[in-house]
Design a protein around this motif. Structure first.
Motif, PDB file in Angstrom:
ATOM      1  N   ASP A   1       0.813  -1.206   0.000  1.00  0.00           N
ATOM      2  CA  ASP A   1       0.000   0.000   0.000  1.00  0.00           C
ATOM      3  C   ASP A   1       0.852   1.264   0.000  1.00  0.00           C
ATOM      4  O   ASP A   1       0.403   2.325  -0.446  1.00  0.00           O
ATOM      5  N   SER A   2       2.052   1.155   0.526  1.00  0.00           N
ATOM      6  CA  SER A   2       2.909   2.334   0.619  1.00  0.00           C
ATOM      7  C   SER A   2       4.372   1.918   0.562  1.00  0.00           C
ATOM      8  O   SER A   2       4.706   0.745   0.736  1.00  0.00           O
ATOM      9  N   ARG A   3       5.214   2.904   0.344  1.00  0.00           N
ATOM     10  CA  ARG A   3       6.658   2.665   0.373  1.00  0.00           C
ATOM     11  C   ARG A   3       7.091   2.204   1.765  1.00  0.00           C
ATOM     12  O   ARG A   3       7.932   1.322   1.901  1.00  0.00           O
ATOM     13  N   ALA A   4       6.491   2.792   2.794  1.00  0.00           N
ATOM     14  CA  ALA A   4       6.851   2.426   4.170  1.00  0.00           C
ATOM     15  C   ALA A   4       6.514   0.966   4.453  1.00  0.00           C
ATOM     16  O   ALA A   4       7.269   0.266   5.144  1.00  0.00           O
ATOM     17  N   MET A   5       5.382   0.484   3.913  1.00  0.00           N
ATOM     18  CA  MET A   5       5.015  -0.915   4.120  1.00  0.00           C
ATOM     19  C   MET A   5       6.013  -1.837   3.432  1.00  0.00           C
ATOM     20  O   MET A   5       6.408  -2.878   3.998  1.00  0.00           O
ATOM     21  N   ALA A   6       6.432  -1.488   2.223  1.00  0.00           N
ATOM     22  CA  ALA A   6       7.414  -2.311   1.506  1.00  0.00           C
ATOM     23  C   ALA A   6       8.714  -2.378   2.292  1.00  0.00           C
ATOM     24  O   ALA A   6       9.368  -3.422   2.359  1.00  0.00           O
ATOM     25  N   ARG A   7       9.074  -1.274   2.909  1.00  0.00           N
ATOM     26  CA  ARG A   7      10.295  -1.239   3.705  1.00  0.00           C
ATOM     27  C   ARG A   7      10.150  -2.089   4.968  1.00  0.00           C
ATOM     28  O   ARG A   7      11.063  -2.813   5.371  1.00  0.00           O
ATOM     29  N   LYS A   8       8.971  -2.006   5.594  1.00  0.00           N
ATOM     30  CA  LYS A   8       8.724  -2.785   6.803  1.00  0.00           C
ATOM     31  C   LYS A   8       8.739  -4.278   6.494  1.00  0.00           C
ATOM     32  O   LYS A   8       9.248  -5.082   7.279  1.00  0.00           O
ATOM     33  N   LEU A   9       8.189  -4.664   5.342  1.00  0.00           N
ATOM     34  CA  LEU A   9       8.192  -6.062   4.926  1.00  0.00           C
ATOM     35  C   LEU A   9       9.631  -6.550   4.749  1.00  0.00           C
ATOM     36  O   LEU A   9       9.983  -7.667   5.144  1.00  0.00           O
ATOM     37  N   THR A  10      10.476  -5.683   4.181  1.00  0.00           N
ATOM     38  CA  THR A  10      11.882  -6.031   3.995  1.00  0.00           C
ATOM     39  C   THR A  10      12.571  -6.247   5.338  1.00  0.00           C
ATOM     40  O   THR A  10      13.348  -7.188   5.520  1.00  0.00           O
ATOM     41  N   PHE A  11      12.283  -5.374   6.310  1.00  0.00           N
ATOM     42  CA  PHE A  11      12.858  -5.524   7.641  1.00  0.00           C
ATOM     43  C   PHE A  11      12.356  -6.796   8.316  1.00  0.00           C
ATOM     44  O   PHE A  11      13.086  -7.440   9.077  1.00  0.00           O
ATOM     45  N   ALA A  12      11.095  -7.156   8.054  1.00  0.00           N
ATOM     46  CA  ALA A  12      10.531  -8.374   8.643  1.00  0.00           C
ATOM     47  C   ALA A  12      11.290  -9.601   8.152  1.00  0.00           C
ATOM     48  O   ALA A  12      11.632 -10.501   8.940  1.00  0.00           O
ATOM     49  N   LEU A  13      11.570  -9.654   6.853  1.00  0.00           N
ATOM     50  CA  LEU A  13      12.321 -10.790   6.320  1.00  0.00           C
ATOM     51  C   LEU A  13      13.742 -10.779   6.860  1.00  0.00           C
ATOM     52  O   LEU A  13      14.328 -11.837   7.124  1.00  0.00           O
ATOM     53  N   ALA A  14      14.311  -9.595   7.052  1.00  0.00           N
ATOM     54  CA  ALA A  14      15.657  -9.500   7.627  1.00  0.00           C
ATOM     55  C   ALA A  14      15.678 -10.093   9.029  1.00  0.00           C
ATOM     56  O   ALA A  14      16.634 -10.780   9.417  1.00  0.00           O
ATOM     57  N   ALA A  15      14.616  -9.847   9.800  1.00  0.00           N
ATOM     58  CA  ALA A  15      14.535 -10.401  11.160  1.00  0.00           C
ATOM     59  C   ALA A  15      14.461 -11.926  11.115  1.00  0.00           C
ATOM     60  O   ALA A  15      15.082 -12.616  11.925  1.00  0.00           O
ATOM     61  N   SER A  16      13.699 -12.457  10.156  1.00  0.00           N
ATOM     62  CA  SER A  16      13.591 -13.907  10.013  1.00  0.00           C
ATOM     63  C   SER A  16      14.937 -14.507   9.617  1.00  0.00           C
ATOM     64  O   SER A  16      15.343 -15.551  10.135  1.00  0.00           O
ATOM     65  N   PHE A  17      15.642 -13.847   8.699  1.00  0.00           N
ATOM     66  CA  PHE A  17      16.978 -14.283   8.305  1.00  0.00           C
ATOM     67  C   PHE A  17      17.922 -14.299   9.516  1.00  0.00           C
ATOM     68  O   PHE A  17      18.716 -15.218   9.702  1.00  0.00           O
ATOM     69  N   GLN A  18      17.820 -13.241  10.325  1.00  0.00           N
ATOM     70  CA  GLN A  18      18.692 -13.117  11.493  1.00  0.00           C
ATOM     71  C   GLN A  18      18.488 -14.295  12.443  1.00  0.00           C
ATOM     72  O   GLN A  18      19.450 -14.879  12.945  1.00  0.00           O
ATOM     73  N   ASP A  19      17.231 -14.651  12.677  1.00  0.00           N
ATOM     74  CA  ASP A  19      16.934 -15.766  13.565  1.00  0.00           C
ATOM     75  C   ASP A  19      17.438 -17.077  12.975  1.00  0.00           C
ATOM     76  O   ASP A  19      17.991 -17.910  13.688  1.00  0.00           O
ATOM     77  N   TYR A  20      17.233 -17.255  11.663  1.00  0.00           N
ATOM     78  CA  TYR A  20      17.677 -18.489  11.004  1.00  0.00           C
ATOM     79  C   TYR A  20      19.195 -18.633  11.119  1.00  0.00           C
ATOM     80  O   TYR A  20      19.720 -19.710  11.427  1.00  0.00           O
ATOM     81  N   SER A  21      19.896 -17.523  10.881  1.00  0.00           N
ATOM     82  CA  SER A  21      21.356 -17.542  10.970  1.00  0.00           C
ATOM     83  C   SER A  21      21.814 -17.918  12.370  1.00  0.00           C
ATOM     84  O   SER A  21      22.754 -18.709  12.547  1.00  0.00           O
ATOM     85  N   LYS A  22      21.124 -17.389  13.375  1.00  0.00           N
ATOM     86  CA  LYS A  22      21.458 -17.696  14.767  1.00  0.00           C
ATOM     87  C   LYS A  22      21.247 -19.175  15.063  1.00  0.00           C
ATOM     88  O   LYS A  22      22.075 -19.824  15.704  1.00  0.00           O
ATOM     89  N   ARG A  23      20.132 -19.728  14.555  1.00  0.00           N
ATOM     90  CA  ARG A  23      19.837 -21.140  14.798  1.00  0.00           C
ATOM     91  C   ARG A  23      20.866 -22.053  14.133  1.00  0.00           C
ATOM     92  O   ARG A  23      21.275 -23.077  14.698  1.00  0.00           O
ATOM     93  N   VAL A  24      21.280 -21.684  12.916  1.00  0.00           N
ATOM     94  CA  VAL A  24      22.283 -22.482  12.209  1.00  0.00           C
ATOM     95  C   VAL A  24      23.600 -22.471  12.978  1.00  0.00           C
ATOM     96  O   VAL A  24      24.248 -23.511  13.150  1.00  0.00           O
ATOM     97  N   LYS A  25      23.977 -21.291  13.457  1.00  0.00           N
ATOM     98  CA  LYS A  25      25.238 -21.170  14.200  1.00  0.00           C
ATOM     99  C   LYS A  25      25.195 -21.992  15.476  1.00  0.00           C
ATOM    100  O   LYS A  25      26.161 -22.698  15.812  1.00  0.00           O
ATOM    101  N   GLU A  26      24.065 -21.930  16.201  1.00  0.00           N
ATOM    102  CA  GLU A  26      23.931 -22.683  17.444  1.00  0.00           C
ATOM    103  C   GLU A  26      23.977 -24.184  17.186  1.00  0.00           C
ATOM    104  O   GLU A  26      24.578 -24.947  17.960  1.00  0.00           O
ATOM    105  N   ALA A  27      23.346 -24.621  16.088  1.00  0.00           N
ATOM    106  CA  ALA A  27      23.345 -26.047  15.743  1.00  0.00           C
ATOM    107  C   ALA A  27      24.763 -26.530  15.446  1.00  0.00           C
ATOM    108  O   ALA A  27      25.159 -27.627  15.848  1.00  0.00           O
ATOM    109  N   GLU A  28      25.539 -25.697  14.760  1.00  0.00           N
ATOM    110  CA  GLU A  28      26.919 -26.068  14.439  1.00  0.00           C
ATOM    111  C   GLU A  28      27.768 -26.152  15.702  1.00  0.00           C
ATOM    112  O   GLU A  28      28.612 -27.036  15.845  1.00  0.00           O
TER     113      GLU A  28
END
Length: 218
Positions: free
Chosen positions: A152-179
């Motif tokens: 709906d807006s540029r701000a929403m597109a940016r927020k969606l991008t940050f949301a995926l970044a947060a998911s990536f961050q968690d995934y990276s943390k889980r992979v590191k902990e598993a290793e």
């Protein structure tokens, strides 16, 4: 407020994606920032569609597909509209549920199949991500697709991008902990197969400036 930016280049397979701080970008209001604690989070978007991608990381692999999808959308007949969807970003990945069709359809992209996410620099209300096809054939020329969504807006597109970044961050943390729990028993071969991904949190203006500078230097 500083903005954390993951490199838009491919991550080193032997390391986690790292983030750097860009102190020059103060354009992100608190309501745009998303952390792991905010997930899952849903967005009502229009689905532009998908196109083959020529690479796993970088806006150079999403720009032309987005241009094509926007062009197709602009030329839709009057009786056709882009489908509305609920796009939910969680720790597990991205879920897309159609809310336009009477027979609702759903797609799930697990976090380990998403390699890149970005807010488009030309169509700033568009969010695009590159997804590796499931059960793809290694002989396929393009085993990955770009999926694009209109917000709906540029701000929403940016927020969606940050949301995926947060998911990536968690995934990276889980992979590191598993290793670490495995004691690195896999050696170098384990590191090479580690999931690689990138999220580009630069503003469209910053991306355009970088492109202009690169062209000038060339």
């Amino acid at each position: 407020m500083s903005t954390k930016i993951s490199s838009s280049a491919a991550a080193n397979p032997a390391t986690n994606n790292t983030t750097t701080t860009n102190s020059n970008n103060n354009n992100d209001s608190p309501d745009v920032q998303v952390t792991v604690k905010d997930l899952p989070i849903s967005f009502k978007v229009k689905y532009l569609g998908s196109q083959p991608a020529t690479g796993l990381w970088g806006i150079k692999h999403t720009r032309l597909p987005v241009d094509h999808l926007v062009s197709v959308a602009k030329n839709l007949p009057p009786n056709r509209i882009l489908p509305f969807c609920n796009l939910t970003v969680s720790l597990d990945g991205v879920k897309i549920e159609s809310i336009t069709s009477k027979l609702s359809s759903m797609s799930n992209f697990t976090i380990d199949t998403i390699s890149y996410g970005v807010q488009d620099l030309v169509y700033t209300r568009v969010f695009a991500m590159i997804v590796v096809k499931e059960n793809y054939n290694l002989k396929e020329k393009n085993p990955f697709d770009v999926h694009a969504f209109v917000c709906d807006s540029r701000a929403m597109a940016r927020k969606l991008t940050f949301a995926l970044a947060a998911s990536f961050q968690d995934y990276s943390k889980r992979v590191k902990e598993a290793e670490e729990q495995n004691g690195g028993m896999g050696g170098d071969s384990e590191k090479v197969t580690r999931k690689k991904f990138a999220i580009d949190l630069r503003t469209p203006e910053e991306m355009q400036l970088d492109i202009t500078e690169q062209e000038t230097e060339a």
